[in-house]
Write a protein that holds these residues in place. Structure first.
Motif, PDB file in Angstrom:
ATOM      1  N   ILE A   1       0.829  -1.201   0.000  1.00 33.96           N
ATOM      2  CA  ILE A   1       0.000   0.000   0.000  1.00 33.96           C
ATOM      3  C   ILE A   1       0.864   1.252   0.000  1.00 33.96           C
ATOM      4  CG2 ILE A   1      -1.572   1.385   1.412  1.00 33.96           C
ATOM      5  CD1 ILE A   1      -2.970  -1.184   2.221  1.00 33.96           C
ATOM      6  N   VAL A   2       1.858   1.274   0.895  1.00 33.79           N
ATOM      7  CA  VAL A   2       2.728   2.448   1.005  1.00 33.79           C
ATOM      8  C   VAL A   2       3.569   2.616  -0.254  1.00 33.79           C
ATOM      9  CG1 VAL A   2       4.647   3.464   2.290  1.00 33.79           C
ATOM     10  CG2 VAL A   2       2.794   2.322   3.508  1.00 33.79           C
ATOM     11  N   PHE A   3       4.121   1.524  -0.770  1.00 37.78           N
ATOM     12  CA  PHE A   3       4.976   1.626  -1.957  1.00 37.78           C
ATOM     13  C   PHE A   3       4.211   2.194  -3.144  1.00 37.78           C
ATOM     14  CE2 PHE A   3       6.396  -0.202  -5.991  1.00 37.78           C
ATOM     15  CZ  PHE A   3       7.683   0.291  -6.049  1.00 37.78           C
ATOM     16  N   PHE A   4       3.052   1.644  -3.441  1.00 40.48           N
ATOM     17  CA  PHE A   4       2.309   2.104  -4.612  1.00 40.48           C
ATOM     18  C   PHE A   4       1.676   3.471  -4.379  1.00 40.48           C
ATOM     19  CE2 PHE A   4       2.401  -2.482  -5.594  1.00 40.48           C
ATOM     20  CZ  PHE A   4       2.924  -2.394  -6.881  1.00 40.48           C
ATOM     21  N   MET A   5       1.402   3.811  -3.129  1.00 38.21           N
ATOM     22  CA  MET A   5       0.901   5.141  -2.827  1.00 38.21           C
ATOM     23  C   MET A   5       1.977   6.183  -3.139  1.00 38.21           C
ATOM     24  SD  MET A   5      -0.626   6.564   0.757  1.00 38.21           S
ATOM     25  CE  MET A   5       0.940   6.268   1.590  1.00 38.21           C
ATOM     26  N   ILE A   6       3.221   5.904  -2.739  1.00 36.77           N
ATOM     27  CA  ILE A   6       4.326   6.811  -3.047  1.00 36.77           C
ATOM     28  C   ILE A   6       4.584   6.858  -4.554  1.00 36.77           C
ATOM     29  CG2 ILE A   6       6.782   7.235  -2.690  1.00 36.77           C
ATOM     30  CD1 ILE A   6       5.069   7.806  -0.262  1.00 36.77           C
ATOM     31  N   PHE A   7       4.506   5.705  -5.198  1.00 31.83           N
ATOM     32  CA  PHE A   7       4.753   5.624  -6.637  1.00 31.83           C
ATOM     33  C   PHE A   7       3.742   6.462  -7.423  1.00 31.83           C
ATOM     34  CE2 PHE A   7       4.305   3.578 -10.798  1.00 31.83           C
ATOM     35  CZ  PHE A   7       5.626   3.582 -11.219  1.00 31.83           C
ATOM     36  N   VAL A   8       2.486   6.428  -7.012  1.00 30.99           N
ATOM     37  CA  VAL A   8       1.441   7.185  -7.710  1.00 30.99           C
ATOM     38  C   VAL A   8       1.559   8.675  -7.430  1.00 30.99           C
ATOM     39  CG1 VAL A   8      -1.050   7.591  -7.811  1.00 30.99           C
ATOM     40  CG2 VAL A   8      -0.171   5.258  -7.821  1.00 30.99           C
ATOM     41  N   LEU A   9       1.958   9.017  -6.195  1.00 32.25           N
ATOM     42  CA  LEU A   9       2.000  10.425  -5.809  1.00 32.25           C
ATOM     43  C   LEU A   9       3.257  11.144  -6.298  1.00 32.25           C
ATOM     44  CD1 LEU A   9       0.654  10.216  -2.148  1.00 32.25           C
ATOM     45  CD2 LEU A   9      -0.541  11.111  -4.143  1.00 32.25           C
ATOM     46  N   GLU A  10       4.199  10.410  -6.859  1.00 33.77           N
ATOM     47  CA  GLU A  10       5.438  11.058  -7.308  1.00 33.77           C
ATOM     48  C   GLU A  10       5.179  12.080  -8.406  1.00 33.77           C
ATOM     49  OE1 GLU A  10       8.157   8.058  -8.473  1.00 33.77           O
ATOM     50  OE2 GLU A  10       8.948   7.744  -6.452  1.00 33.77           O
ATOM     51  N   ASP A  11       4.156  11.868  -9.203  1.00 32.13           N
ATOM     52  CA  ASP A  11       3.856  12.788 -10.295  1.00 32.13           C
ATOM     53  C   ASP A  11       2.992  13.973  -9.855  1.00 32.13           C
ATOM     54  OD1 ASP A  11       5.262  11.179 -12.022  1.00 32.13           O
ATOM     55  OD2 ASP A  11       3.490   9.978 -12.546  1.00 32.13           O
ATOM     56  N   MET A  12       2.542  13.951  -8.611  1.00 32.56           N
ATOM     57  CA  MET A  12       1.684  15.032  -8.118  1.00 32.56           C
ATOM     58  C   MET A  12       2.541  16.005  -7.317  1.00 32.56           C
ATOM     59  SD  MET A  12      -1.541  12.661  -6.925  1.00 32.56           S
ATOM     60  CE  MET A  12      -2.493  14.082  -6.406  1.00 32.56           C
ATOM     61  N   LYS A  13       3.118  16.970  -7.985  1.00 33.59           N
ATOM     62  CA  LYS A  13       4.060  17.899  -7.354  1.00 33.59           C
ATOM     63  C   LYS A  13       3.355  18.711  -6.271  1.00 33.59           C
ATOM     64  CE  LYS A  13       6.901  18.381 -11.497  1.00 33.59           C
ATOM     65  NZ  LYS A  13       7.456  19.305 -12.508  1.00 33.59           N
ATOM     66  N   GLY A  14       4.008  18.794  -5.129  1.00 33.96           N
ATOM     67  CA  GLY A  14       3.474  19.580  -4.031  1.00 33.96           C
ATOM     68  C   GLY A  14       2.421  18.869  -3.212  1.00 33.96           C
ATOM     69  N   LYS A  15       1.996  17.677  -3.650  1.00 30.63           N
ATOM     70  CA  LYS A  15       0.947  16.974  -2.925  1.00 30.63           C
ATOM     71  C   LYS A  15       1.445  15.664  -2.312  1.00 30.63           C
ATOM     72  CE  LYS A  15      -2.798  18.799  -5.801  1.00 30.63           C
ATOM     73  NZ  LYS A  15      -3.968  18.440  -6.631  1.00 30.63           N
ATOM     74  N   THR A  16       2.691  15.342  -2.553  1.00 34.24           N
ATOM     75  CA  THR A  16       3.210  14.077  -2.059  1.00 34.24           C
ATOM     76  C   THR A  16       3.199  14.022  -0.538  1.00 34.24           C
ATOM     77  OG1 THR A  16       4.626  13.892  -4.002  1.00 34.24           O
ATOM     78  CG2 THR A  16       5.171  12.508  -2.103  1.00 34.24           C
ATOM     79  N   GLY A  17       3.719  15.075   0.089  1.00 33.39           N
ATOM     80  CA  GLY A  17       3.772  15.084   1.551  1.00 33.39           C
ATOM     81  C   GLY A  17       2.400  14.987   2.183  1.00 33.39           C
ATOM     82  N   ILE A  18       1.433  15.737   1.652  1.00 37.70           N
ATOM     83  CA  ILE A  18       0.070  15.696   2.185  1.00 37.70           C
ATOM     84  C   ILE A  18      -0.529  14.309   1.993  1.00 37.70           C
ATOM     85  CG2 ILE A  18      -2.245  16.652   1.961  1.00 37.70           C
ATOM     86  CD1 ILE A  18      -0.983  19.259   1.054  1.00 37.70           C
ATOM     87  N   GLY A  19      -0.327  13.744   0.803  1.00 36.76           N
ATOM     88  CA  GLY A  19      -0.877  12.417   0.522  1.00 36.76           C
ATOM     89  C   GLY A  19      -0.292  11.353   1.415  1.00 36.76           C
ATOM     90  N   VAL A  20       1.010  11.413   1.624  1.00 31.78           N
ATOM     91  CA  VAL A  20       1.656  10.434   2.492  1.00 31.78           C
ATOM     92  C   VAL A  20       1.151  10.583   3.927  1.00 31.78           C
ATOM     93  CG1 VAL A  20       3.852   9.712   3.490  1.00 31.78           C
ATOM     94  CG2 VAL A  20       3.696  10.238   1.054  1.00 31.78           C
ATOM     95  N   GLY A  21       1.009  11.823   4.382  1.00 30.86           N
ATOM     96  CA  GLY A  21       0.518  12.052   5.744  1.00 30.86           C
ATOM     97  C   GLY A  21      -0.881  11.490   5.952  1.00 30.86           C
ATOM     98  N   ILE A  22      -1.767  11.749   4.993  1.00 35.54           N
ATOM     99  CA  ILE A  22      -3.124  11.222   5.086  1.00 35.54           C
ATOM    100  C   ILE A  22      -3.112   9.696   5.028  1.00 35.54           C
ATOM    101  CG2 ILE A  22      -5.379  11.127   3.937  1.00 35.54           C
ATOM    102  CD1 ILE A  22      -4.919  13.998   3.042  1.00 35.54           C
ATOM    103  N   GLY A  23      -2.269   9.152   4.155  1.00 35.30           N
ATOM    104  CA  GLY A  23      -2.171   7.701   4.043  1.00 35.30           C
ATOM    105  C   GLY A  23      -1.663   7.060   5.324  1.00 35.30           C
ATOM    106  N   MET A  24      -0.650   7.670   5.948  1.00 32.36           N
ATOM    107  CA  MET A  24      -0.133   7.137   7.204  1.00 32.36           C
ATOM    108  C   MET A  24      -1.183   7.167   8.297  1.00 32.36           C
ATOM    109  SD  MET A  24       2.935   6.148   6.577  1.00 32.36           S
ATOM    110  CE  MET A  24       2.237   5.709   4.984  1.00 32.36           C
TER     111      MET A  24
END
Length: 220
Positions: free
Chosen positions: A57-80
């Protein structure tokens, strides 16, 4: 090797290496450190599969969010936040020791999935350090098997008759009882709930790990 690299990306191959490290570490912790004392096959199943699921879940979440500039940190935080909230997915109360192991497995899966820029040797060293810490704590932990008993001879629960109580319990249960804690007392039914600690095996029984008996569970 060239055929393999044509089928999957280099990053995915590195992910498989990290996954193997994560799976091996979780197996050592759960199978060699947790299971020998607890003998809880249900938690063994849960810990191993949750570790696998969280890693991907974490790996593919990071992989998908890599193309979303400026939203990676927020997405990872919500996912965690969502990942760690599943620790309350259960219906029955989880013992503290099992909760600790679940937290360790979750953290290991997250750490190994996120460590895409960390050298493999450093990642291995981190996992080994965690195993050593768990091993040191387990070595110093003395697990005493215990049972909850609904006891009918309520006159023996007095502190001055504790020796008689233990001897009666030893005779009726066949267990080498070391000490007893008195819990709820039902004066109407002349019954008390005792938590007895004994020498021997049996700490892994799921019934033994039940923390309390509800009022509705008293024998009619």
């Amino acid at each position: 090797m060239e055929i393999l690299t044509n089928l999957v990306s280099y990053d995915y191959l590195l992910m498989l290496i990290r996954f193997a490290i994560c799976l091996a570490t979780n197996w050592v912790i759960v199978d060699l450190l947790y299971f020998p004392k607890s003998k809880r096959r249900d938690f063994f199943f849960t810990f191993m599969l949750i570790g696998v699921a969280i890693f991907f879940i974490v790996f593919f979440m990071i992989f998908v969010l890599e193309d979303m500039k400026g939203k990676t940190g927020i997405g990872v935080g919500i996912g965690m936040f969502g990942i760690f909230s599943i620790m309350r997915y259960r219906t029955d109360a989880m013992p503290v020791r099992e909760m600790t192991y679940l937290f360790i497995v979750l953290c290991l899966s997250v750490v190994n999935a996120l460590a895409s820029t960390m050298p493999i040797f450093e990642l291995l060293l981190t996992n080994v350090l965690i195993i050593v810490c768990v091993w040191c704590c387990e070595k110093s932990l003395k697990v005493v098997p215990c049972k909850l008993i609904q006891y009918d001879r309520i006159e023996l629960i007095k502190p001055e008759r504790r020796a008689e109580l233990i001897e009666d319990l030893r005779t009726r249960t066949g267990l080498d009882i070391r000490y007893v804690e008195v819990g709820g007392i039902d004066m109407l039914r002349d019954m008390a709930v005792l938590k007895v600690y004994y020498k021997g095996k049996g700490a892994g029984n799921s019934v033994d790990n039940k923390v309390k008996i509800r009022q509705s569970e008293f024998a009619e």
